[in-house]
Structure formats: structure tokens, C-alpha cells
Motif scaffolding. Structure first.
Motif, PDB file in Angstrom:
ATOM      1  N   PHE A 276       0.797  -1.219   0.000  1.00  0.00           N
ATOM      2  CA  PHE A 276       0.000   0.000   0.000  1.00  0.00           C
ATOM      3  C   PHE A 276       0.837   1.281   0.000  1.00  0.00           C
ATOM      4  O   PHE A 276       0.665   2.144  -0.851  1.00  0.00           O
ATOM      5  CB  PHE A 276      -0.976  -0.003   1.188  1.00  0.00           C
ATOM      6  N   LYS A 277       1.770   1.368   0.916  1.00  0.00           N
ATOM      7  CA  LYS A 277       2.503   2.628   1.064  1.00  0.00           C
ATOM      8  C   LYS A 277       3.283   2.966  -0.189  1.00  0.00           C
ATOM      9  O   LYS A 277       3.249   4.076  -0.688  1.00  0.00           O
ATOM     10  CB  LYS A 277       3.430   2.546   2.275  1.00  0.00           C
ATOM     11  N   GLU A 278       3.955   1.955  -0.689  1.00  0.00           N
ATOM     12  CA  GLU A 278       4.776   2.125  -1.880  1.00  0.00           C
ATOM     13  C   GLU A 278       3.908   2.623  -3.053  1.00  0.00           C
ATOM     14  O   GLU A 278       4.246   3.562  -3.745  1.00  0.00           O
ATOM     15  CB  GLU A 278       5.359   0.736  -2.129  1.00  0.00           C
ATOM     16  N   HIS A 279       2.731   1.998  -3.223  1.00  0.00           N
ATOM     17  CA  HIS A 279       1.853   2.383  -4.326  1.00  0.00           C
ATOM     18  C   HIS A 279       1.313   3.779  -4.122  1.00  0.00           C
ATOM     19  O   HIS A 279       1.180   4.542  -5.062  1.00  0.00           O
ATOM     20  CB  HIS A 279       0.690   1.397  -4.440  1.00  0.00           C
ATOM     21  N   SER A 280       0.993   4.094  -2.881  1.00  0.00           N
ATOM     22  CA  SER A 280       0.435   5.387  -2.567  1.00  0.00           C
ATOM     23  C   SER A 280       1.424   6.495  -2.927  1.00  0.00           C
ATOM     24  O   SER A 280       1.061   7.490  -3.518  1.00  0.00           O
ATOM     25  CB  SER A 280       0.097   5.447  -1.085  1.00  0.00           C
ATOM     26  N   GLN A 281       2.686   6.263  -2.587  1.00  0.00           N
ATOM     27  CA  GLN A 281       3.692   7.276  -2.864  1.00  0.00           C
ATOM     28  C   GLN A 281       3.904   7.449  -4.366  1.00  0.00           C
ATOM     29  O   GLN A 281       4.038   8.549  -4.871  1.00  0.00           O
ATOM     30  CB  GLN A 281       5.014   6.896  -2.202  1.00  0.00           C
ATOM     31  N   GLU A 282       3.865   6.343  -5.072  1.00  0.00           N
ATOM     32  CA  GLU A 282       4.086   6.399  -6.515  1.00  0.00           C
ATOM     33  C   GLU A 282       2.968   7.143  -7.227  1.00  0.00           C
ATOM     34  O   GLU A 282       3.179   7.920  -8.116  1.00  0.00           O
ATOM     35  CB  GLU A 282       4.159   4.978  -7.088  1.00  0.00           C
ATOM     36  N   ALA A 283       1.749   6.850  -6.805  1.00  0.00           N
ATOM     37  CA  ALA A 283       0.612   7.361  -7.565  1.00  0.00           C
ATOM     38  C   ALA A 283       0.176   8.754  -7.152  1.00  0.00           C
ATOM     39  O   ALA A 283      -0.540   9.414  -7.876  1.00  0.00           O
ATOM     40  CB  ALA A 283      -0.546   6.390  -7.420  1.00  0.00           C
ATOM     41  N   GLY A 284       0.608   9.194  -6.018  1.00  0.00           N
ATOM     42  CA  GLY A 284       0.204  10.535  -5.598  1.00  0.00           C
ATOM     43  C   GLY A 284      -1.107  10.509  -4.840  1.00  0.00           C
ATOM     44  O   GLY A 284      -1.940   9.643  -5.051  1.00  0.00           O
TER      45      GLY A 284
ATOM     46  N   ASP B 211      -6.198   3.367   3.826  1.00  0.00           N
ATOM     47  CA  ASP B 211      -5.321   4.099   4.720  1.00  0.00           C
ATOM     48  C   ASP B 211      -4.327   3.150   5.383  1.00  0.00           C
ATOM     49  O   ASP B 211      -4.244   1.979   5.028  1.00  0.00           O
ATOM     50  CB  ASP B 211      -6.156   4.858   5.769  1.00  0.00           C
ATOM     51  N   ASP B 212      -3.606   3.661   6.323  1.00  0.00           N
ATOM     52  CA  ASP B 212      -2.606   2.841   7.014  1.00  0.00           C
ATOM     53  C   ASP B 212      -3.234   1.593   7.612  1.00  0.00           C
ATOM     54  O   ASP B 212      -2.592   0.571   7.753  1.00  0.00           O
ATOM     55  CB  ASP B 212      -1.955   3.654   8.144  1.00  0.00           C
ATOM     56  N   TYR B 213      -4.507   1.710   7.965  1.00  0.00           N
ATOM     57  CA  TYR B 213      -5.140   0.580   8.633  1.00  0.00           C
ATOM     58  C   TYR B 213      -5.329  -0.625   7.706  1.00  0.00           C
ATOM     59  O   TYR B 213      -5.437  -1.751   8.176  1.00  0.00           O
ATOM     60  CB  TYR B 213      -6.479   0.999   9.243  1.00  0.00           C
ATOM     61  N   ALA B 214      -5.344  -0.383   6.386  1.00  0.00           N
ATOM     62  CA  ALA B 214      -5.504  -1.501   5.442  1.00  0.00           C
ATOM     63  C   ALA B 214      -4.395  -2.533   5.653  1.00  0.00           C
ATOM     64  O   ALA B 214      -4.632  -3.739   5.631  1.00  0.00           O
ATOM     65  CB  ALA B 214      -5.489  -0.987   4.012  1.00  0.00           C
ATOM     66  N   PHE B 215      -3.187  -2.034   5.875  1.00  0.00           N
ATOM     67  CA  PHE B 215      -2.063  -2.940   6.111  1.00  0.00           C
ATOM     68  C   PHE B 215      -2.290  -3.747   7.397  1.00  0.00           C
ATOM     69  O   PHE B 215      -2.130  -4.965   7.415  1.00  0.00           O
ATOM     70  CB  PHE B 215      -0.762  -2.136   6.208  1.00  0.00           C
ATOM     71  N   GLU B 216      -2.712  -3.060   8.427  1.00  0.00           N
ATOM     72  CA  GLU B 216      -2.956  -3.723   9.713  1.00  0.00           C
ATOM     73  C   GLU B 216      -4.086  -4.755   9.604  1.00  0.00           C
ATOM     74  O   GLU B 216      -3.980  -5.869  10.111  1.00  0.00           O
ATOM     75  CB  GLU B 216      -3.330  -2.649  10.734  1.00  0.00           C
ATOM     76  N   ALA B 217      -5.159  -4.352   8.899  1.00  0.00           N
ATOM     77  CA  ALA B 217      -6.284  -5.278   8.708  1.00  0.00           C
ATOM     78  C   ALA B 217      -5.830  -6.492   7.905  1.00  0.00           C
ATOM     79  O   ALA B 217      -6.244  -7.630   8.172  1.00  0.00           O
ATOM     80  CB  ALA B 217      -7.421  -4.563   7.989  1.00  0.00           C
ATOM     81  N   GLY B 218      -4.960  -6.251   6.927  1.00  0.00           N
ATOM     82  CA  GLY B 218      -4.416  -7.351   6.129  1.00  0.00           C
ATOM     83  C   GLY B 218      -3.582  -8.301   6.971  1.00  0.00           C
ATOM     84  O   GLY B 218      -3.647  -9.523   6.810  1.00  0.00           O
ATOM     85  N   GLU B 219      -2.807  -7.736   7.893  1.00  0.00           N
ATOM     86  CA  GLU B 219      -1.976  -8.562   8.781  1.00  0.00           C
ATOM     87  C   GLU B 219      -2.855  -9.470   9.651  1.00  0.00           C
ATOM     88  O   GLU B 219      -2.593 -10.667   9.803  1.00  0.00           O
ATOM     89  CB  GLU B 219      -1.120  -7.679   9.694  1.00  0.00           C
TER      90      GLU B 219
ATOM     91  N   VAL C  22     -14.963   6.884  17.174  1.00  0.00           N
ATOM     92  CA  VAL C  22     -15.110   5.449  16.877  1.00  0.00           C
ATOM     93  C   VAL C  22     -13.717   4.889  16.553  1.00  0.00           C
ATOM     94  O   VAL C  22     -12.914   5.543  15.886  1.00  0.00           O
ATOM     95  CB  VAL C  22     -16.076   5.236  15.673  1.00  0.00           C
ATOM     96  N   LYS C  23     -13.445   3.677  17.041  1.00  0.00           N
ATOM     97  CA  LYS C  23     -12.111   3.090  16.852  1.00  0.00           C
ATOM     98  C   LYS C  23     -11.796   2.909  15.371  1.00  0.00           C
ATOM     99  O   LYS C  23     -12.675   2.536  14.584  1.00  0.00           O
ATOM    100  CB  LYS C  23     -12.049   1.711  17.519  1.00  0.00           C
ATOM    101  N   GLN C  24     -10.520   3.102  15.033  1.00  0.00           N
ATOM    102  CA  GLN C  24     -10.125   3.013  13.627  1.00  0.00           C
ATOM    103  C   GLN C  24     -10.502   1.666  13.005  1.00  0.00           C
ATOM    104  O   GLN C  24     -10.929   1.597  11.861  1.00  0.00           O
ATOM    105  CB  GLN C  24      -8.627   3.256  13.489  1.00  0.00           C
ATOM    106  N   GLU C  25     -10.363   0.597  13.793  1.00  0.00           N
ATOM    107  CA  GLU C  25     -10.637  -0.729  13.235  1.00  0.00           C
ATOM    108  C   GLU C  25     -12.119  -0.913  12.877  1.00  0.00           C
ATOM    109  O   GLU C  25     -12.469  -1.828  12.142  1.00  0.00           O
ATOM    110  CB  GLU C  25     -10.184  -1.812  14.207  1.00  0.00           C
TER     111      GLU C  25
END
Lengths: 316, 315
Positions: free
Chosen positions: A188-196, A206-214, B149-152
């Protein structure tokens, strides 16, 4: 009796020839037998030889009931279907089971399509056997007389099921085609930086996508661990070396030898069969791999490791 | 069937034949094949993202999250394969990982291609519906975030708001969204959406949002358990979206009423007063404008339209 026989061990495409004589070139097909049940997993080209054996030994005194579990609908796992001889025997009872498809297509329609006019001379509806087709999800099916089968979705580019067979306190698990679940949102981060920022709106991914993926990856791998845990025999996808996997095969839906061995060790598996050989892997190369992985593990662990080869029979 | 006779009469013979064929497959031979259909508004972007071997998960997440029909479809897919899961909200990240990116990608592509070819009669203003759904989702997420609301849990607030009006699409697309052979023409869109979602296996908490998003007094509908904070947050976001000019006018006969002012019961459920509510609304409206523009640019990007035309013509 609780036995397992390998009729086809190759992935992707049949690979006959002088270089594959020892391990075999037929695609996936396994036969599992109990005292009174005959079960097949997959209808790769290996099922042709299985048919010969079946007709010779089991169709002399009546018609045995057959159960066929299909892991998924990729060609290497269904290619032998039209040559499965029991289909041509009037009254032969054959129960096919396989995964659901996203668009609601039926398992029957898959076989119907591959035996349609332009692809095969005899259409499915013309076959005289008494066939049933059932789509299943993650569930346990009681086949009777002590044999139970639990299915679990694996990680492959099409919906694909692994099967856990339990009989008289012994367990055989099939887990192919699959690779460990991994987090595709790490990019995600890498793509975000590339694409603007304007294009890749941060409100959605957002950052949470990575966490949710983990979290999701961990949960799915835990389910996989539970599925193979304590198996007496685990037939596990091992198409690649770790280098091949990391360099060019990520997300192809297959596992490396190293990962298969580590997963089986962690899950307290007693015997691991490395399965679904790459079609380019010659007998020479497979023998080297067998030597490298099987002997190294033998010295350190109690788990046995072997490479699948056509004709191999294991009994529990 | 829900399809209006008018739509059938004005359709070209080819479209009528095609519609007939689709109906035959989806209804008469139940279980043989589903033909998924998406919104024409996002079809170009969805095709440009999915019709390549290089699709990456973040892009797939974006296109699915920015379209109410695709969001609904992908949620349905998960529960189709895991009907015995615990029926709580499942994130899109989890769905993409569990079903494999390739499966989700291909279903999104199929839905987008069907709507791109414009072969089905969808009796509604699709762009208006899309804008209203996305506007509600943005307000819902910003409001929830502002309220702590929590981010998750924020994605659940987003999704609930995004698909709250799916009943309108279910009615307009006459069951083509997913193979459900039912007539929703007589129900209001809220009830239709909830029943449709229930039939498609979505969790009760999301069905309740669809059913109750116009209710200030909860009905005795059996979509329990209702997540009250989620519901009232969606109601408020729906109100804000309409107020900001992104309404999705319902067809004649639908009993939807536009709320002129957020009633005390909603404010109180969200732990807001009229004063604190107004302060938050003014604050999030600024971010809303910025985010909506970004999303609009992303979905309606002109270079995407050219790319998609190229892809489809090459076939």
C-alpha cells in the motif's frame, strides 16, 4: 484398512517422457481406501490408470459406490474426467463433490462443458453411470462406516478445497493447490507514494488496510494450521524451491518445499508427502530434491518426508 | 418481476432478447449461472483496474470500497463461501485475502463488463445513486472518526452507509445483482434492501441499517442485533449527504421522506447536542468536499475511459 495410492503427482500439465518416468508425468489423482469405501481426490490424467485398476479388481462382483472429491476446476485436476472408465458402466454410482463457484455455476456444468460437442465425442448426459454432483463449502461429510471428510478452502487463484479424511483415529489430509496466506496490502505505502495523493485517496485505503491485512493473514493461516494439525499423512503442495517462490511465483497459489516442511513440522504431522511437482522438474532434479530435503529432515526430526511418485502406496 | 413494463417496451429488440436470456439463466435455471451487474458509473475504472494480470490489492480495495453495488456483491461473495462464519462484519481486506485477489477481481470484472456493455435495463439514475451512496459513506466515516469510533471499526461505518440504499438498485436491477428470485416492487426501498441483503447472506447488523435507515422509531423487524450507533451514524450521514446536495430522489410512490433537521433522538444517540453536532458537521464538511472531489476524479478519470474503450474494443 486405510490406504492411499498416488496415480498422478504432477501439477499444471501432463509431463510424459523419458525425463519423468520415475516420478511420473500424470496430473493429480489420489485414491483412498477404507475397509469398504473407495474415494478419489481429483480427476487429473492419473485417473486413467486408476480406472484400469478399479475395473480389473473392483467391478467383478457388483458395482462399488465411488466418491470423488475435486479440489478445484483447473485443467490439471479435471483433465482425466472423460476417461474415467466407471462413467461408462450403466448403474455405477459415482458421487462427485467439489467447491462452490463465485457465479453460482455448478460442478456438473464444469464437466458438462468439457465434454460438450466440440471438445469430446460423448456428452455428459449420454454417460450411463448414475452420477451425482454436489458443491460444498467448509463442512464435514459423513461417508458412513467411520469415514468422515472435512473440507477447507485453500489459497489459490480459484476456489479450491483441501480435504481431511478421518478413519479409525487416523488422518490423511490433502492440501493442494495452495500457498500460505500473505498480506497483499503490504504494498500500500509504496503504491500510494508512486501514484500521488489525488488518485489514491487516503480515506479508503489508509494505514489501517495494512494492519487489517496482517490480522486477516494471521487468522487464515491459523485456520490452515488447524486443518493440517496432527495428520498422520499430509499431502502438501510443494511446487517450487523457496528461491523460485520468492523470485517469481508469489501469488501463483503454490508452496515451496521449505514452507511445506516447516508448516508440517509445526503442525505435528507424522508423514509429509511433497506433491504437485512442477512439470519442468525432471526425475534427476526431483531425486536431488528428495535427497536434500528428506535426508536432512530425517536426521533432525521424527517427521518422515517423501516425494510423491506414481504408484506409491501408503497404509495406515 | 420488478422490471417496469415501460423499460421493456422502450428497449431495443436486441436488449429485450438479452434481458430475456439473462432472466432465463438467472431465474428459470436457478443455480446454473449468475450474471452479476454493476453500476455503469464505475465500470470504466473497475475494468481498467481488473482487466490486467497486474491488479494489486490496494487498487481492488479502492474500487470495491467506492461502489455500493460492488461492495454489496463482494460482501455477498464472502458469506456465500463462508455461510457459517460468525455473521459479524468482515473487512474487505479479509475478504480479498480469504477468497484470493483473483476471485474477487474476476467477479468485479464480470459485473463491470455487464454494466459497461449496457445490456441490462437499470431503471434509475445510476450516477446520482452512486454520488449519494459515496457522499453518505464519506460523511459516515468522517462523523464516526470525529466521534471517536475506533479506527478498526471505521470501515464498517463506511460500508453500512455506502450500501444503505442498495434496495433501490435491487428494485431497479430486478434481481440481477444476485440470483434471488423475489419481487420487491411493492416494498419500499429500505425493506427491499434489507430483505435482499438477508437473502444474499449479509449479516443482520447490515440488514438492519438498510431496513431502518429512515426510521426514527425502530420497527419490530427481525434484523437483530441492531448496532444502534452504526444505525444512527448512518442516518445522520444520509441527512448530511442530502443536505450537501447529493440526494438520491426515489421514484414516485416510494414513501421516503427527507428529514429537514436531524431529530433529537439521533443526536442524543450519537451523544451530540444541536450545538456540538453543528460544530462537527461544519468541520467535516470541509474534509468531505476535498475527499469527494478526489474520489470523483479517481472514478470518473478521463484517461481511464480511454483505456477502457481500448480494452473493450480489443476484444
Amino acid at each position: 484398512m486405510f490406504s492411499l495410492r498416488f496415480w498422478g503427482v504432477r501439477g499444471s500439465v501432463p509431463s510424459p517422457g523419458f525425463d519423468t518416468n520415475i516420478f511420473g508425468g500424470n496430473t493429480t489423482s489420489l485414491e483412498i481406501r477404507t475397509d469398504d469405501k473407495i474415494v478419489f481426490v481429483d480427476c487429473g490424467t492419473g485417473i486413467k490408470e486408476a480406472s484400469k485398476n478399479l475395473i480389473k479388481n473392483d467391478f467383478n462382483d457388483g458395482l462399488p459406490e465411488l466418491n470423488v472429491f475435486i479440489s478445484h476446476s483447473h485443467w490439471d485436476h479435471i483433465l482425466g474426467f472423460p476417461m474415467f472408465t466407471p462413467l461408462f458402466i450403466p448403474g455405477a454410482k459415482i458421487h462427485f463433490r467439489g467447491p462452490n463457484f463465485p457465479n453460482g455455476e455448478s460442478l456438473r456444468s464444469v464437466f458438462s462443458y468439457m465434454t460438450s460437442y466440440k471438445y469430446w465425442p460423448i456428452r455428459l448426459s449420454e454417460l450411463p453411470a448414475n452420477m451425482t454432483f454436489e458443491q460444498i463449502n467448509e463442512q464435514t461429510i459423513d461417508l458412513g462406516n467411520g469415514l468422515k471428510v472435512t473440507s477447507k478452502y485453500l489459497n489459490h487463484p480459484v476456489r479450491c478445497l483441501g480435504y481431511r479424511f478421518e478413519y479409525k483415529n487416523k488422518v490423511i489430509v490433502t492440501a493442494f493447490d495452495t500457498e500460505p496466506f500473505w498480506n497483499p496490502f503490504a504494498l500500500f505505502k509504496e503504491h500510494s507514494q508512486e501514484a500521488g495523493d489525488s488518485e489514491y485517496c487516503n480515506l479508503i485505503c489508509d494505514d489501517y488496510a495494512f494492519e487489517a491485512g496482517e490480522k486477516a493473514t494471521e487468522a487464515e493461516n491459523k485456520k490452515m494450521f488447524d486443518f493440517i494439525k496432527d495428520a498422520d499423512i499430509l499431502i502438501y503442495d510443494s511446487s517450487y524451491t523457496e528461491d523460485e517462490y520468492e523470485n517469481s511465483k508469489l501469488n501463483w497459489g503454490h508452496t515451496s518445499y521449505e514452507t511445506a516442511i516447516n508448516s508440517a513440522l509445526t503442525a505435528n504431522v507424522k508423514k509429509l508427502i511433497l506433491f504437485h511437482h512442477d512439470p519442468l522438474r525432471t526425475d534427476k532434479k526431483l531425486s536431488e530434491i528428495e535427497k536434500r530435503y528428506c535426508s536432512s529432515c530425517k536426521n533432525k526430526q521424527s517427521m518422515e518426508i517423501a516425494l510423491a511418485r506414481e504408484g506409491l502406496i501408503l497404509e495406515l | 418481476m420488478i422490471n417496469s413494463k415501460k423499460a421493456i417496451c422502450t428497449a431495443s429488440p436486441f436488449k429485450r432478447a438479452w434481458d430475456g436470456l439473462i432472466k432465463y439463466y438467472t431465474h428459470k435455471t436457478s443455480g446454473l449461472r449468475h450474471i452479476y451487474v454493476g453500476l455503469r458509473t464505475s465500470a470504466d475504472k473497475a475494468i481498467s483496474i481488473c482487466d490486467t494480470a497486474k491488479t494489486v490489492a490496494p487498487d481492488l480495495l479502492r474500487i470495491v470500497s467506492l461502489d455500493p453495488v460492488l461492495s454489496f456483491l463482494v460482501q455477498h461473495l464472502y458469506y456465500k463461501f463462508y455461510p457459517n462464519s460468525n455473521q459479524d462484519y468482515v473487512s474487505f481486506e479479509r475478504i480479498i485475502i480469504a477468497l484470493h485477489l483473483n476471485t474477487v477481481k474476476n467477479i468485479v470484472l464480470q459485473a463491470a463488463e455487464t454494466s459497461y456493455a449496457n445490456l441490462t435495463e437499470i431503471g434509475m439514475d445510476q450516477e446520482k445513486f452512486w454520488k449519494h451512496s459515496v457522499a453518505t459513506a464519506i460523511f459516515a466515516k468522517l462523523l464516526a472518526k470525529e466521534r471517536g469510533v475506533k479506527q478498526e471499526n471505521l470501515q464498517e461505518y463506511w460500508t453500512a452507509a455506502l450500501i444503505h440504499d442498495i434496495g433501490k438498485f435491487a428494485q431497479a436491477a430486478q434481481g440481477l445483482l444476485v440470483n434471488i428470485d423475489a419481487d420487491y416492487s411493492e416494498s419500499g426501498h429500505a425493506k427491499a434492501g434489507a430483505e435482499y441483503a438477508k437473502a444474499c447472506g449479509l449479516p443482520d447488523s447490515l440488514c438492519a441499517i438498510m431496513s431502518e435507515h429512515h426510521s426514527l422509531k425502530l420497527s419490530k423487524a427481525a434484523y437483530a442485533p441492531i448496532k444502534l450507533d452504526l444505525l444512527y451514524n448512518t442516518i445522520a450521514a444520509n441527512y448530511l449527504a442530502n443536505k450537501a446536495g447529493f440526494s438520491c430522489k426515489s421514484k414516485k410512490g416510494d414513501k421516503q421522506k427527507t428529514i429537514k433537521k436531524l431529530p433529537p433522538v439521533v443526536l442524543s444517540a450519537l451523544n451530540l447536542t444541536q450545538k456540538t453536532g453543528n460544530e462537527i458537521f461544519v468541520k467535516i464538511k470541509i474534509e468531505f468536499d476535498e475527499q469527494f472531489k478526489k474520489i470523483e476524479r479517481f472514478i470518473l478519470d478521463k484517461s481511464t475511459l480511454e483505456k477502457t474503450t481500448e480494452i473493450m474494443e480489443a476484444r
